[in-house]
Design a protein around this motif. Structure first.
Motif, PDB file in Angstrom:
ATOM      1  N   GLN A 127     -33.821  10.666 -42.860  1.00 41.54           N
ATOM      2  CA  GLN A 127     -34.034  11.990 -43.513  1.00 41.54           C
ATOM      3  C   GLN A 127     -34.841  12.757 -42.545  1.00 41.54           C
ATOM      4  OE1 GLN A 127     -34.260   9.121 -45.494  1.00 41.54           O
ATOM      5  NE2 GLN A 127     -32.521   9.638 -46.117  1.00 41.54           N
ATOM      6  N   ASP A 128     -35.563  12.273 -41.549  1.00 38.41           N
ATOM      7  CA  ASP A 128     -36.524  13.164 -40.641  1.00 38.41           C
ATOM      8  C   ASP A 128     -35.892  13.522 -39.311  1.00 38.41           C
ATOM      9  OD1 ASP A 128     -36.616  11.241 -39.105  1.00 38.41           O
ATOM     10  OD2 ASP A 128     -38.854  10.841 -39.070  1.00 38.41           O
ATOM     11  N   ILE A 129     -34.711  13.238 -39.137  1.00 40.26           N
ATOM     12  CA  ILE A 129     -33.937  13.336 -37.894  1.00 40.26           C
ATOM     13  C   ILE A 129     -33.683  14.994 -37.682  1.00 40.26           C
ATOM     14  CG2 ILE A 129     -32.095  12.821 -36.346  1.00 40.26           C
ATOM     15  CD1 ILE A 129     -31.976  10.039 -37.444  1.00 40.26           C
ATOM     16  N   ILE A 130     -34.075  15.403 -36.695  1.00 34.99           N
ATOM     17  CA  ILE A 130     -33.288  17.009 -36.290  1.00 34.99           C
ATOM     18  C   ILE A 130     -32.087  16.809 -35.617  1.00 34.99           C
ATOM     19  CG2 ILE A 130     -33.873  18.986 -34.970  1.00 34.99           C
ATOM     20  CD1 ILE A 130     -36.909  18.443 -35.209  1.00 34.99           C
ATOM     21  N   ASP A 157     -35.105  26.867 -16.411  1.00 32.16           N
ATOM     22  CA  ASP A 157     -34.543  27.217 -15.147  1.00 32.16           C
ATOM     23  C   ASP A 157     -33.744  26.062 -14.653  1.00 32.16           C
ATOM     24  OD1 ASP A 157     -33.957  28.484 -12.912  1.00 32.16           O
ATOM     25  OD2 ASP A 157     -35.859  28.202 -12.036  1.00 32.16           O
ATOM     26  N   VAL A 158     -32.505  25.894 -15.028  1.00 28.75           N
ATOM     27  CA  VAL A 158     -31.486  24.900 -14.699  1.00 28.75           C
ATOM     28  C   VAL A 158     -30.233  25.168 -14.091  1.00 28.75           C
ATOM     29  CG1 VAL A 158     -32.331  23.056 -16.362  1.00 28.75           C
ATOM     30  CG2 VAL A 158     -30.693  24.419 -16.796  1.00 28.75           C
ATOM     31  N   GLN A 159     -29.738  24.587 -13.110  1.00 29.68           N
ATOM     32  CA  GLN A 159     -28.533  25.129 -12.344  1.00 29.68           C
ATOM     33  C   GLN A 159     -27.338  25.004 -13.314  1.00 29.68           C
ATOM     34  OE1 GLN A 159     -28.106  23.010  -8.711  1.00 29.68           O
ATOM     35  NE2 GLN A 159     -29.145  24.828  -7.615  1.00 29.68           N
ATOM     36  N   ARG A 160     -27.414  23.857 -14.128  1.00 29.10           N
ATOM     37  CA  ARG A 160     -26.278  23.432 -15.141  1.00 29.10           C
ATOM     38  C   ARG A 160     -26.964  23.051 -16.562  1.00 29.10           C
ATOM     39  NH1 ARG A 160     -22.015  19.460 -13.361  1.00 29.10           N
ATOM     40  NH2 ARG A 160     -20.697  20.427 -14.751  1.00 29.10           N
ATOM     41  N   PRO A 161     -26.399  23.283 -17.431  1.00 28.56           N
ATOM     42  CA  PRO A 161     -26.912  22.776 -18.684  1.00 28.56           C
ATOM     43  C   PRO A 161     -26.930  21.290 -18.829  1.00 28.56           C
ATOM     44  CG  PRO A 161     -25.065  24.357 -19.047  1.00 28.56           C
ATOM     45  CD  PRO A 161     -25.032  24.147 -17.743  1.00 28.56           C
ATOM     46  N   LYS A 162     -27.816  20.988 -19.464  1.00 28.73           N
ATOM     47  CA  LYS A 162     -27.981  19.239 -19.605  1.00 28.73           C
ATOM     48  C   LYS A 162     -27.899  19.044 -21.286  1.00 28.73           C
ATOM     49  CE  LYS A 162     -31.426  18.934 -15.842  1.00 28.73           C
ATOM     50  NZ  LYS A 162     -30.495  17.770 -15.324  1.00 28.73           N
ATOM     51  N   VAL A 163     -27.466  17.749 -21.528  1.00 27.07           N
ATOM     52  CA  VAL A 163     -27.138  17.261 -22.647  1.00 27.07           C
ATOM     53  C   VAL A 163     -27.495  16.014 -22.709  1.00 27.07           C
ATOM     54  CG1 VAL A 163     -25.471  16.684 -24.533  1.00 27.07           C
ATOM     55  CG2 VAL A 163     -25.040  18.747 -23.155  1.00 27.07           C
ATOM     56  N   MET A 164     -28.282  15.527 -23.752  1.00 24.02           N
ATOM     57  CA  MET A 164     -28.822  14.280 -24.334  1.00 24.02           C
ATOM     58  C   MET A 164     -28.486  13.786 -25.688  1.00 24.02           C
ATOM     59  SD  MET A 164     -32.041  11.939 -23.544  1.00 24.02           S
ATOM     60  CE  MET A 164     -31.642  11.610 -21.681  1.00 24.02           C
ATOM     61  N   LEU A 165     -27.572  12.892 -26.057  1.00 26.66           N
ATOM     62  CA  LEU A 165     -27.283  12.597 -27.328  1.00 26.66           C
ATOM     63  C   LEU A 165     -27.987  11.185 -27.602  1.00 26.66           C
ATOM     64  CD1 LEU A 165     -25.324  12.744 -29.772  1.00 26.66           C
ATOM     65  CD2 LEU A 165     -23.566  11.490 -28.835  1.00 26.66           C
ATOM     66  N   GLY A 166     -28.550  11.154 -28.803  1.00 29.34           N
ATOM     67  CA  GLY A 166     -29.285   9.775 -29.068  1.00 29.34           C
ATOM     68  C   GLY A 166     -28.803   9.488 -30.386  1.00 29.34           C
ATOM     69  N   VAL A 167     -29.116   7.982 -30.772  1.00 23.97           N
ATOM     70  CA  VAL A 167     -28.690   7.409 -31.705  1.00 23.97           C
ATOM     71  C   VAL A 167     -30.008   6.534 -32.077  1.00 23.97           C
ATOM     72  CG1 VAL A 167     -27.100   5.634 -33.185  1.00 23.97           C
ATOM     73  CG2 VAL A 167     -26.297   7.098 -31.238  1.00 23.97           C
ATOM     74  N   LYS A 168     -30.501   6.806 -33.338  1.00 23.65           N
ATOM     75  CA  LYS A 168     -31.961   5.961 -33.767  1.00 23.65           C
ATOM     76  C   LYS A 168     -31.571   5.014 -34.615  1.00 23.65           C
ATOM     77  CE  LYS A 168     -35.882   7.234 -36.614  1.00 23.65           C
ATOM     78  NZ  LYS A 168     -36.885   8.407 -37.180  1.00 23.65           N
ATOM     79  N   GLY A 169     -32.267   3.693 -34.219  1.00 20.51           N
ATOM     80  CA  GLY A 169     -32.063   2.658 -34.946  1.00 20.51           C
ATOM     81  C   GLY A 169     -33.133   2.571 -35.902  1.00 20.51           C
ATOM     82  N   LEU A 170     -33.015   1.941 -37.148  1.00 24.70           N
ATOM     83  CA  LEU A 170     -33.765   2.097 -38.282  1.00 24.70           C
ATOM     84  C   LEU A 170     -34.594   0.680 -38.416  1.00 24.70           C
ATOM     85  CD1 LEU A 170     -31.591   4.169 -40.667  1.00 24.70           C
ATOM     86  CD2 LEU A 170     -33.545   4.826 -39.262  1.00 24.70           C
ATOM     87  N   ASP A 171     -33.915  -0.364 -38.256  1.00 32.38           N
ATOM     88  CA  ASP A 171     -34.613  -1.654 -38.662  1.00 32.38           C
ATOM     89  C   ASP A 171     -35.492  -2.089 -37.242  1.00 32.38           C
ATOM     90  OD1 ASP A 171     -32.346  -1.914 -36.915  1.00 32.38           O
ATOM     91  OD2 ASP A 171     -31.799  -3.868 -37.222  1.00 32.38           O
ATOM     92  N   THR A 172     -36.836  -1.660 -37.585  1.00 36.24           N
ATOM     93  CA  THR A 172     -37.851  -1.537 -36.488  1.00 36.24           C
ATOM     94  C   THR A 172     -38.466  -2.750 -36.482  1.00 36.24           C
ATOM     95  OG1 THR A 172     -39.313  -0.406 -37.987  1.00 36.24           O
ATOM     96  CG2 THR A 172     -37.895   0.913 -36.517  1.00 36.24           C
ATOM     97  N   MET A 208     -27.638  10.144 -35.439  1.00 36.52           N
ATOM     98  CA  MET A 208     -27.448  10.778 -34.011  1.00 36.52           C
ATOM     99  C   MET A 208     -28.291  12.080 -34.050  1.00 36.52           C
ATOM    100  SD  MET A 208     -23.559   9.997 -33.436  1.00 36.52           S
ATOM    101  CE  MET A 208     -22.825   8.346 -33.531  1.00 36.52           C
ATOM    102  N   SER A 209     -28.633  12.673 -32.895  1.00 35.01           N
ATOM    103  CA  SER A 209     -29.042  13.901 -32.633  1.00 35.01           C
ATOM    104  C   SER A 209     -28.725  14.322 -31.065  1.00 35.01           C
ATOM    105  CB  SER A 209     -30.717  13.752 -32.843  1.00 35.01           C
ATOM    106  OG  SER A 209     -31.310  14.863 -32.426  1.00 35.01           O
ATOM    107  N   THR A 210     -28.731  15.652 -30.978  1.00 39.02           N
ATOM    108  CA  THR A 210     -28.532  15.963 -29.576  1.00 39.02           C
ATOM    109  C   THR A 210     -29.639  16.914 -29.256  1.00 39.02           C
ATOM    110  OG1 THR A 210     -26.189  15.803 -30.211  1.00 39.02           O
ATOM    111  CG2 THR A 210     -26.604  17.335 -28.179  1.00 39.02           C
ATOM    112  N   TYR A 211     -29.940  16.936 -27.891  1.00 38.72           N
ATOM    113  CA  TYR A 211     -30.910  17.832 -27.251  1.00 38.72           C
ATOM    114  C   TYR A 211     -30.030  18.463 -26.232  1.00 38.72           C
ATOM    115  CZ  TYR A 211     -35.478  19.895 -26.441  1.00 38.72           C
ATOM    116  OH  TYR A 211     -36.554  20.877 -26.264  1.00 38.72           O
ATOM    117  N   VAL A 212     -30.469  19.878 -26.108  1.00 39.18           N
ATOM    118  CA  VAL A 212     -29.444  20.475 -24.989  1.00 39.18           C
ATOM    119  C   VAL A 212     -30.637  21.520 -24.162  1.00 39.18           C
ATOM    120  CG1 VAL A 212     -27.593  22.273 -24.567  1.00 39.18           C
ATOM    121  CG2 VAL A 212     -27.382  20.336 -26.183  1.00 39.18           C
ATOM    122  N   ILE A 213     -30.325  21.653 -22.880  1.00 33.67           N
ATOM    123  CA  ILE A 213     -31.223  22.488 -22.086  1.00 33.67           C
ATOM    124  C   ILE A 213     -30.065  23.442 -21.321  1.00 33.67           C
ATOM    125  CG2 ILE A 213     -32.685  22.872 -20.455  1.00 33.67           C
ATOM    126  CD1 ILE A 213     -33.844  20.135 -20.789  1.00 33.67           C
TER     127      ILE A 213
END
Length: 433
Positions: free
Chosen positions: A242-245, A253-268, A420-425
């Motif tokens: 529920q708390d995932i953004i 200041d980057v030459q090209r955009p950067k993408v990182m896609l993550g998948v959060k595990g829940l059974d910790t 899943m979540s994605t962070y982009v620069i």
């Protein structure tokens, strides 16, 4: 001493828990000229909420204090620890992770002297108001330097998306603001609680006689007194979907955009060999889907959606685990969609074949065996695994017994869109209004 011999690897491990609770692990390697020692506490940047060893109420400490404490321990009352190691011809270092802090040295001579130096400087803290204030300026500069690093911001941006309520989302060094609240008194509370021998281990690997090395360590510890050992009570937020953004985009200041896609595990709560199996399953799954020989990598690369910056990892430690896939790209939105689709359509993926799986498994075993030639690799990984109850030299059999069906079961429980979540620069001025 307890002695275990791993016949297939020709490795022998000696272990003993001393009266003060310190776990000692010795791995003699008489064909090496170098010896490597590492002294580790089960205390890292995420441990910011706990009950002090002499208290009964939970406290919350400033972010970055574990890393700050690592820096301060090298500073003795009238000299720093590096001088002692230099005197005996050793090189020394330390590092703090999300869950551990380790102090280490490597040397070819004076091994007993250097081992005593390692134990002594870590177990003889000296915190002053003047030294603490000086260190704040040094670490603040370090933090600001990383704030301008796009790769660093991409990684921590993803963690803030996946774990917004967890201390994992904060830089290991803390923030410029958070470290201002650190005091000698707080450093001492953290030290007393987490640097008790019962919460630590020392691992020595290299050219030495195990009986003599064990005696050196025992004599060193016999001359010191410690508070009575108590179980450490620490608090961490529970894992939640529920708390995932789901998405965040920033400008830098980057030459090209950067993408990182993550998948959060829940059974910790996975520990020991189960945690090592998770690492194997997650790593093999990512390699099958995104490895250089996979159809997905070839298609994404040929279509210009990814470049040589493309990478992926499965990250697991105490209280968390997650997948991450990243690349520079001219089309961040399209790449995000493609990566999600690959992960979510794993069940019918043509890359998940027994033939490809068997090749990858053999490759993973080969890489693991090759890594065992490095004293540093063995020491760093072994000392960390000790806290979870796993054994490094049992990892190869775990890989050997892994099947493609294990990977499929793992994917079935792990690869959910809501996890899943994605962070982009993107470049400055490129964000959509």
């Amino acid at each position: 001493m307890n002695k275990v011999h791993y016949e297939a690897l020709n490795e022998t491990v000696y272990t003993e828990v001393l009266e003060n609770g310190l776990r000692v692990v010795l791995i003699p390697k008489d064909k090496y000229s170098k010896t490597y020692g590492i002294f580790t506490t089960d205390f890292g940047s995420i441990d910011n909420q706990f009950v002090p060893i002499n208290g009964d109420k939970e406290i919350k400490i400033p972010d970055g204090i574990a890393h700050f404490l690592e820096h301060k321990l090298f500073e003795g009352e009238d000299h720093d620890a590096f001088e002692d190691f230099a005197k005996y011809g050793a090189s020394a270092n330390a590092f703090t992770s999300f869950t551990r802090t380790s102090y280490l040295f490597s040397a070819t001579d004076n091994i007993a002297e250097n081992t005593n130096s390692l134990l002594d400087f870590v177990q003889d803290p000296h915190f002053t108001a003047e030294g603490t204030e000086k260190e704040k300026g040094i670490i603040a500069q370090e933090i600001r330097m990383y704030e301008d690093n796009p790769g660093w911001q991409l990684f921590y941006g993803l963690l803030r998306n996946l774990y917004p309520e967890h201390p994992l989302s904060v830089d290991i060094a803390g923030t410029v603001d958070s470290i201002q609240a650190i005091s000698p008194e707080l450093l001492q509370i953290c030290y007393d609680t987490f640097y008790h021998p019962s919460n630590m281990n020392i691992l020595m690997i290299g050219n030495f006689v195990p009986e003599e090395m064990m005696e050196t360590i025992k004599q060193n510890q016999a001359g010191k007194t410690f508070l009575p050992a108590k179980p450490i009570r620490r608090t961490l937020p529970p894992a939640s979907i529920q708390d995932i953004i789901p998405y965040k985009e920033i400008e830098m200041d980057v030459q090209r955009p950067k993408v990182m896609l993550g998948v959060k595990g829940l059974d910790t709560d996975v520990t020991g060999n189960q945690a090592e199996k998770y690492k194997i399953y997650g790593s093999l799954l990512l390699e099958l889907l995104f490895g250089r020989s996979s159809t997905h990598f070839i298609e994404l690369y040929d279509n210009g959606l990814i470049d040589d910056s493309f990478g992926y990892s499965f990250n697991l430690d105490r209280s968390f685990h997650f997948m991450a896939v990243e690349s520079d790209t001219e089309e961040p939105k399209l790449l995000e969609e493609k990566l999600k689709r690959i992960l979510l359509d794993w069940e019918t993926d043509a890359n998940l074949t027994n033939e490809k799986f068997d090749l990858l498994k053999k490759s993973m075993i080969g890489e693991q065996l090759q890594a065992f030639n490095s004293l540093e690799y063995i020491a760093n990984h072994y000392s960390t695994l000790l806290f979870s109850g796993a054994e490094l030299f049992e990892v190869v059999p775990l890989i050997e017994e892994t099947s493609l069906e294990d990977i499929r079961r793992f994917a079935q429980g792990y690869l959910k869109e809501q996890s899943m979540s994605t962070y982009v620069i993107v470049q400055k001025g490129a964000m959509q209004q």
